[in-house]
Design a protein around this motif. Sequence first.
Motif: not given
Length: 329
Positions: A256-276
Amino acid sequence: MLAAIATSQSASDPLSGLVLRDVPKPDPKPGWSRIRVVASSLNMHDLWTLRGVGHPPERLPIVLGCDAAGYDEDGNEVIVHPVLGDPDAGRGDETLDPHRALLSEQHDGSFAEWLIVPTRNLVPKPAWLSFDEAACLPVAWTTAYRMLFTQARITAGDRVLVQGAGGGVASAAIKLAVAAGAVVYATSRSEDKRAEAVNWGARAAVPTGERLPERVDVVIETVGEATWSHSLKSLRPGGTVVIAGATSGTNPPADLGRVFYLQQRILGSTGCTRAELVSMLRMLDATGVRPVIDRTLHLTDIHKGFQLMIDGGLTGKLVIHPSESRLQK
């Protein structure tokens, strides 16, 4: 009809619960359609079900298989969007519906000669796409598409690292990111898979955990514990990790130190929509990009296919044909 069914679960011997047997041909209920499956493909999700990960045992037995392309009852060529959910319940995004499910989680899947799904989940198959290619897209390729373009919002010139080259999502992510004008790096423990990644357009492919030539804007992460530290260290300040799987484990040190100090973003992703899925088909049409198919097998050889996946012996997707007469209407 013949179907591949998960009848039990075992973390140490997952194939012990995989059974081939005849089951009744399914009848669609109102609002659903019956599809004759021409081709399906194997996903890690199928293996997780057999291992008892994320799939309650009380939902067994169930027909496995998340991907499908085939014919509807009017003879139209279709691709099945595999996320069964209500867009209204997800604020316009069915993947955010709290009750959404992937095909084969709550409803029988596509490792069978026939399949029923909500009619909304059918997408016309373009004539320029083969059934085998179409069967590779619904889970792995759309997962990669959503990670890259919906979540990370990559643009031409971005630096993208794809961890674990060779898997279905990873191979899709490499080819899609290259087609979008990104500079792509990849990792793998396999020299052959690293060479394939370069053939697909990656600027360089390095052994897992090795330092990259430069820091990247985005990491596409589906491996988990084994690569997590490398993913964070490979990011520029303000960069983004998009994670859609964790095949090597779900609980790495968070750093977490690296994540907040370097302002890294962590995004979860699951599946897709029909439109995608529809948008990705337009991209494939425009760019000529096509799925990587390792091999095809008949449904009766599905145990062999699962073993290849367990052994890490696949580069790209493994397509399953449920019927010998697969090209006949």
